[in-house]
Design an enzyme around this catalytic site. Structure first.
Site, mmCIF file in Angstrom:
data_model
loop_
_atom_site.group_PDB
_atom_site.id
_atom_site.type_symbol
_atom_site.label_atom_id
_atom_site.label_comp_id
_atom_site.label_asym_id
_atom_site.label_seq_id
_atom_site.Cartn_x
_atom_site.Cartn_y
_atom_site.Cartn_z
ATOM 1 C CG HIS A 45 9.549 14.434 -96.495
ATOM 2 N ND1 HIS A 45 8.550 13.886 -97.305
ATOM 3 C CD2 HIS A 45 9.432 15.775 -96.824
ATOM 4 C CE1 HIS A 45 7.987 14.721 -98.009
ATOM 5 N NE2 HIS A 45 8.276 15.764 -97.856
ATOM 6 C CG ASP A 150 8.702 10.386 -98.159
ATOM 7 O OD1 ASP A 150 8.641 11.240 -97.138
ATOM 8 O OD2 ASP A 150 8.108 10.837 -99.187
#
Ligand SMILES: *[C@@H]1O[C@H](CO)[C@@H](O)[C@H](O)[C@H]1NC(C)=O
Ligand SMILES: *[C@@H]1O[C@H](CO)[C@@H](O)[C@H](O)[C@H]1NC(C)=O
Length: 485
Positions: A45, A150
């Site tokens: 991520h 995210d």
């Protein structure tokens, strides 16, 4: 909780030559639209949002990358395939790192889900206040602040809703196909009547995550409505049909979306000139002859599994580069590596045919190399889209989370790969002869050649879409135009 005006922790500046230049919010002309990236603290991520940061910053917009000091440092030292001078333009804002346990992974667990990372994910839930205070500060000085976060940080950025000139967009780290399947199967807003036949053949969702991780993810979804839209790292060329279905749902909810992928650095060839043992070795191999073997940053194998994999690779008699690493810990800087034992004499026997590396490998460059002809992968979305973009077929060995679905996309929908072991057999040992067979099939058979050809064609189409006038490029331009409207 000290917050420097500059957006940098001064100690970091002294300690790290990788630090970005200082950028003071005080100096921001107030007509500027400022971008704040909020990544989730796990490698796959961190990396994606850093790449997106560089891409957005290439449009001349100021970009802040906001995460705990530890994970900002991790993102920078592991930056793959990015130009240091592009990274230098990003303003890293270090939040104080909350304390968390950083145990080693359980190598022998039957489930490959990296539950040892849970403490670090739980700790990320403590970042709401520092993020809110950073946003309050920066939004008072900018015309508009765009938060790109995210999905798994939705809870932490919820205070966006109380700031009038701040809006947020979710950056999705999984494939659109997976999002579509998850929404359909969870009986959400997506009707199952689409693609019914396909959905019947999907691997089950059983065993993909722990209950804690599911709860964690559910607690994020509660704040999803705050967002103004979604960004996907994919391309119409790869998942056009599923993108259309999701776009339909999104526009019913008044959300915008953009498929801006694949976000790959444009000057990969120039960066690739750097010295690296893998790239040097690849230079000496015939075209399309090498299988690249890597299972990302969240997979660990038991000693027994490693032995079977080693024997399988050796027996296949195919060339390979094997990145032999354990899963990351929550704090990678506390890592003491386990000394993995390979079978007696293995490295000598495969000398010249196979290369085992234990350090961080330049994956995009390896996949882009003309000697690479296959990728044995855990099927994280990052790895898959890199492989797809470079036109490399995949031996799919999904381990957890979205990976079984991504594996299905690769093998059954796009037909650019072979499955190593079915998800239903996830708790059985994958033996050497299974590995040997799949490697031979992918690297040295007629069926493998057909798959490779298809992968190469798809890769070509995807790369074209990122060029000027291509679909992905236009989507990115459209996102920038929207946020700077
Ligand atoms: C998107 O996909 C590319 C592969 O094409 C990958 O290298 C990259 O990490 C991803 N970037 C972002 C911003 O998600
Ligand atoms: C390896 O595993 C496969 C699939 O589970 C099985 O059919 C085969 O008999 C096994 N081979 C050996 C040598 O154990």
């Amino acid at each position: 909780m000290t917050q420097t005006q500059s957006g940098e922790d001064p100690t970091e500046v002294q300690n790290s030559s990788l630090s970005s230049s200082m950028y003071s919010c005080e100096n921001l002309p107030n007509h500027v639209v400022t971008i704040v990236m909020v990544p989730f603290p796990a490698q796959g991520h961190l990396n994606q949002l850093l790449q997106l940061s560089c891409l957005i910053s290439s449009y001349g917009l100021p970009v802040y990358y906001v995460c705990s000091a530890t994970h900002n440092r991790q993102a920078r030292i592991r930056a793959n395939a990015l130009n240091p001078s592009d990274i230098a333009k990003i303003h890293f804002h270090d939040l104080p790192t909350p304390e968390f346990d950083s145990p080693s992974p359980d190598f022998n667990a039957l489930s490959k889900f990296p539950s040892h990372l849970q403490p670090s994910w739980d700790a990320s839930m403590l970042l709401r206040e520092p993020i809110a205070s950073f946003l309050r500060d920066i939004s008072s000085k900018a015309k508009r602040v765009i938060v790109v976060h995210d999905l798994l940080m939705s809870y932490n950025v919820q205070d966006v809703s109380s700031l009038p000139n701040v809006e947020s967009y979710v950056f999705n780290c999984i494939s659109v196909f997976t999002s579509f399947c998850l929404q359909s199967l969870s009986g959400g807003r997506m009707s199952i009547q689409h693609e019914e036949e396909l959905l019947k053949k999907l691997p089950s969702l059983e065993g993909i995550a722990t209950d804690e991780a599911r709860d964690f993810s559910a607690s994020q979804r509660r704040y999803m409505d705050i967002r103004s839209g979604d960004i996907y790292n994919t391309s119409k060329v790869i998942e056009g049909k599923f993108l259309d279905l999701l776009t339909q749902v999104a526009s019913d909810q008044n959300k915008k979306n953009w498929a801006i992928g694949p976000v790959l650095p444009t000057k990969l060839d120039r960066i690739s000139n750097r010295e690296n043992i893998c790239l040097d070795w690849l230079n000496k191999q015939p075209p399309r002859s090498v299988l690249y073997v890597s299972f990302g940053t969240t997979t660990s194998f038991s000693d027994r599994e490693i032995k079977e994999l080693a024997m399988g690779l050796e027996q296949s008699k195919q060339r390979f580069i094997w990145v032999l690493r354990d899963a990351d810990r929550g704090d990678i800087f506390t890592e003491e590596a386990r000394k993995v034992e390979l079978p007696e004499g293995f490295e000598e026997r495969v000398n010249g045919v196979g290369l085992v590396v234990r350090e961080w490998a330049p994956q995009p460059e390896i996949l882009a190399h003309s000697s690479t002809g296959g990728f044995m992968s855990h099927c994280g979305w990052n790895s898959c889209i890199e492989s797809i973009t470079m036109g490399v077929p995949i031996a799919a060995w999904p381990m957890h989370s979205d990976q079984p679905m991504t594996g299905f996309l690769v093998t059954d929908v796009l037909k650019i790969g072979l499955i190593v072991r079915e998800w239903e057999k996830r708790e059985e040992l994958v033996n050497a002869s299974t590995i040997e067979n799949v490697v031979r099939k992918l690297m040295a058979s007629e069926e493998g050649n057909v798959i490779r050809k298809r992968a190469e064609e798809l890769g070509e189409a995807v790369r074209q879409s990122t060029e000027k006038g291509g679909a992905s490029r236009m989507e990115m331009d459209s996102f920038i135009a929207h946020i700077t409207r």
